[in-house]
Design an enzyme around this catalytic site. Structure first.
Site, PDB file in Angstrom:
ATOM      1  N   TRP A  51      -7.357   1.560   6.644  1.00  0.00           N
ATOM      2  CA  TRP A  51      -6.018   1.896   6.269  1.00  0.00           C
ATOM      3  C   TRP A  51      -5.540   3.080   6.842  1.00  0.00           C
ATOM      4  O   TRP A  51      -4.225   2.969   7.464  1.00  0.00           O
ATOM      5  CB  TRP A  51      -6.031   2.141   4.537  1.00  0.00           C
ATOM      6  CG  TRP A  51      -6.087   0.535   3.964  1.00  0.00           C
ATOM      7  CD1 TRP A  51      -6.855   0.299   3.015  1.00  0.00           C
ATOM      8  CD2 TRP A  51      -5.173  -0.289   3.919  1.00  0.00           C
ATOM      9  NE1 TRP A  51      -6.587  -1.002   2.629  1.00  0.00           N
ATOM     10  CE2 TRP A  51      -5.553  -1.270   3.111  1.00  0.00           C
ATOM     11  CE3 TRP A  51      -4.027  -0.565   4.835  1.00  0.00           C
ATOM     12  CZ2 TRP A  51      -5.004  -2.536   3.169  1.00  0.00           C
ATOM     13  CZ3 TRP A  51      -3.249  -1.608   4.609  1.00  0.00           C
ATOM     14  CH2 TRP A  51      -3.696  -2.910   4.089  1.00  0.00           C
ATOM     15  N   ASP A  54      -2.364   8.943   1.550  1.00  0.00           N
ATOM     16  CA  ASP A  54      -2.008   7.750   1.126  1.00  0.00           C
ATOM     17  C   ASP A  54      -3.232   7.534  -0.240  1.00  0.00           C
ATOM     18  O   ASP A  54      -4.481   7.142  -0.064  1.00  0.00           O
ATOM     19  CB  ASP A  54      -2.692   6.788   2.144  1.00  0.00           C
ATOM     20  CG  ASP A  54      -2.395   5.228   1.574  1.00  0.00           C
ATOM     21  OD1 ASP A  54      -2.395   4.839   0.663  1.00  0.00           O
ATOM     22  OD2 ASP A  54      -2.489   4.348   2.540  1.00  0.00           O
ATOM     23  N   LYS A 102      -2.946  -1.533  -6.972  1.00  0.00           N
ATOM     24  CA  LYS A 102      -4.224  -1.352  -7.194  1.00  0.00           C
ATOM     25  C   LYS A 102      -4.643  -0.700  -8.637  1.00  0.00           C
ATOM     26  O   LYS A 102      -5.278  -1.056  -9.255  1.00  0.00           O
ATOM     27  CB  LYS A 102      -4.900  -0.089  -6.174  1.00  0.00           C
ATOM     28  CG  LYS A 102      -4.375  -0.384  -4.739  1.00  0.00           C
ATOM     29  CD  LYS A 102      -4.716  -1.829  -4.152  1.00  0.00           C
ATOM     30  CE  LYS A 102      -4.197  -2.182  -2.871  1.00  0.00           C
ATOM     31  NZ  LYS A 102      -4.166  -1.253  -1.722  1.00  0.00           N
TER      32      LYS A 102
HETATM   33  C1  LIG Z   1      -3.844  -1.537  -0.358  1.00  0.00           C
HETATM   34  C2  LIG Z   1      -3.432  -0.312   0.569  1.00  0.00           C
HETATM   35  C3  LIG Z   1      -2.450  -0.112   1.515  1.00  0.00           C
HETATM   36  C4  LIG Z   1      -1.538  -1.455   1.598  1.00  0.00           C
HETATM   37  O1  LIG Z   1      -0.521  -1.531   0.636  1.00  0.00           O
HETATM   38  P1  LIG Z   1       0.535  -2.344   0.560  1.00  0.00           P
HETATM   39  O2  LIG Z   1       1.124  -2.084  -0.701  1.00  0.00           O
HETATM   40  O3  LIG Z   1       0.035  -3.791   0.803  1.00  0.00           O
HETATM   41  O4  LIG Z   1       1.397  -2.149   1.732  1.00  0.00           O
HETATM   42  C5  LIG Z   1      -2.577   0.753   2.226  1.00  0.00           C
HETATM   43  N1  LIG Z   1      -3.355   1.793   1.977  1.00  0.00           N
HETATM   44  C6  LIG Z   1      -4.435   1.705   1.073  1.00  0.00           C
HETATM   45  C7  LIG Z   1      -5.444   2.935   0.895  1.00  0.00           C
HETATM   46  C8  LIG Z   1      -4.467   0.620   0.446  1.00  0.00           C
HETATM   47  O5  LIG Z   1      -5.552   0.437  -0.436  1.00  0.00           O
END
Ligand SMILES: *Cc1c(COP(=O)(O)O)cnc(C)c1O
Length: 359
Positions: free
Chosen positions: A103, A171, A195
């Site tokens: 990511w 993030d 998540k």
């Molecule tokens: C799932 C995830 C993303 C992507 O998320 P989207 O909402 O599908 O754009 C980015 N960073 C992390 C750490 C993630 O777990």
């Protein structure tokens, strides 16, 4: 109704059954209005109350200081990969990133489209650890330092929040609300909801006030943090149902003892699962112990060809979505807040029985 499975998906992920049951009635008729919650106007009194309550509960849960704004946006974490540089790099045109997994690598790849001087300040040679902060090479004047505190695909997590001079951007898609952390150490935190927060379609951005002044002149309106802050996240129609559902999850979380209460359960759940992996001859997890994620637990089988049988048998016991991410393969159990401890117990029992039967 068939029994609900234990869903180990990384996202969209399991949500608390209590929340889903509660929402059913509101979907048909929100509090006697004769209109379902998906159908009420985003500027109606009813929705404004939902929005305010959700923000107040989130602020409570995370102890968000008053000088931080909370934005309820769309576009996912991936949308923020581009929104972050657009909103923060007007002055210096440069930014630093630390790469610890797939990511953060994606954040870099997207960021390069918008940052003139994007500098990778630290990178793990394989995604099994977080490079020591002493080995990072920060650039002279980055607008921000971007990290991914929990790498959802690789199961790698920062043991501590790094201290940096420039605004830290995190993030937190797969880790927000799972354990306490100090917001003040960050300038910006963002997370896709699917998540650990609620249904897909909602993206939380928590941004320190002064950083709303660093944006470029031309930013797509929906990702313009300042414009969104001024409009109460309603520059256009927000994801009303996801926002409402996230609010229910926040309420549920408060009943679980808040973030510190759930963190205790999360540590216990992860502890049991890693112990089962480490005690076995069949399963292994490659991540350095101090960097192991409490939320996403990837593992592989020592014997090739057993994965399909593992997944099939797990599914028939009500344990679903244990496949690793399509880019890395193997297996992965995501055990967010909504995964009950019994789900992990059941998985551990299944893993032990499967190993015995296959040896
Ligand atoms: C799932 C995830 C993303 C992507 O998320 P989207 O909402 O599908 O754009 C980015 N960073 C992390 C750490 C993630 O777990």
């Amino acid at each position: 109704m068939s029994e609900r499975a234990y869903n180990f998906s990384a996202g969209p992920a399991m949500m608390p059954a209590e929340v889903l049951e509660y929402a059913q009635e509101d979907l048909l008729d929100y509090k006697g209005t004769g209109i379902g919650v998906a159908e009420i106007g985003h500027r109606s009194d009813e929705f404004l109350a939902i929005a305010d309550r959700a923000e107040a509960d989130l602020r409570d849960l995370l102890a968000i200081p008053d000088n931080y704004r909370v934005l309820f946006l769309q576009g996912g974490a991936t949308g923020q990969f581009s929104a972050i540089p657009l909103n923060l790099t007007e002055q210096t045109g440069s930014a630093d990133y630390v790469v610890t997994g797939i990511w953060s690598k994606k954040a870099v790849d997207e960021g390069r489209k918008f940052v003139d001087k994007l500098h990778v300040a630290g990178a793990a040679s394989e995604y099994t650890y977080v490079p020591n902060q002493n080995d990072w090479q920060l650039s002279d004047d980055p607008a921000y330092v971007h990290i991914t505190p929990n790498e959802t695909i690789n199961g790698v997590a920062f043991a501590q929040t790094p201290e940096v001079e420039k605004p830290l951007v995190g993030d937190m898609s797969s880790v927000l609300l799972s354990e306490p952390f100090e917001i003040e150490k960050y300038g910006v935190i963002y997370a896709g909801a699917q998540k650990n927060i609620g249904p897909a379609g909602l993206t939380l951005v928590i941004v320190r006030d002064d950083l709303l002044e660093q944006g470029r002149p031309a930013i797509p309106a929906v990702w313009d943090w300042k414009a969104q802050a001024e409009a109460g996240s309603k520059v256009n129609t927000p994801p009303t149902v996801s926002w409402y559902m996230a609010g229910l999850v926040f309420k549920w979380l408060k009943k679980q003892g808040g973030v510190s209460g759930i963190a205790e359960v999360n540590r216990r759940k992860a502890g049991k699962l890693y112990a089962a992996i480490d005690d076995s001859e069949l399963y292994s997890n490659p991540v350095e112990p101090e960097c192991r994620s409490l939320m996403n637990v990837p593992f592989v089988l020592a014997k090739s060809g057993l994965e399909k049988a593992f997944l099939r048998q797990a599914r028939s016991t009500g344990l679903v979505n244990l496949e690793g991410h399509r880019s890395v393969g193997g297996l992965r159990a995501s055990i967010y807040n909504a995964m009950p401890e019994e789900g992990v117990d059941k998985l551990v029992d299944f893993m032990r029985a499967f190993e015995e039967a296959s040896s």
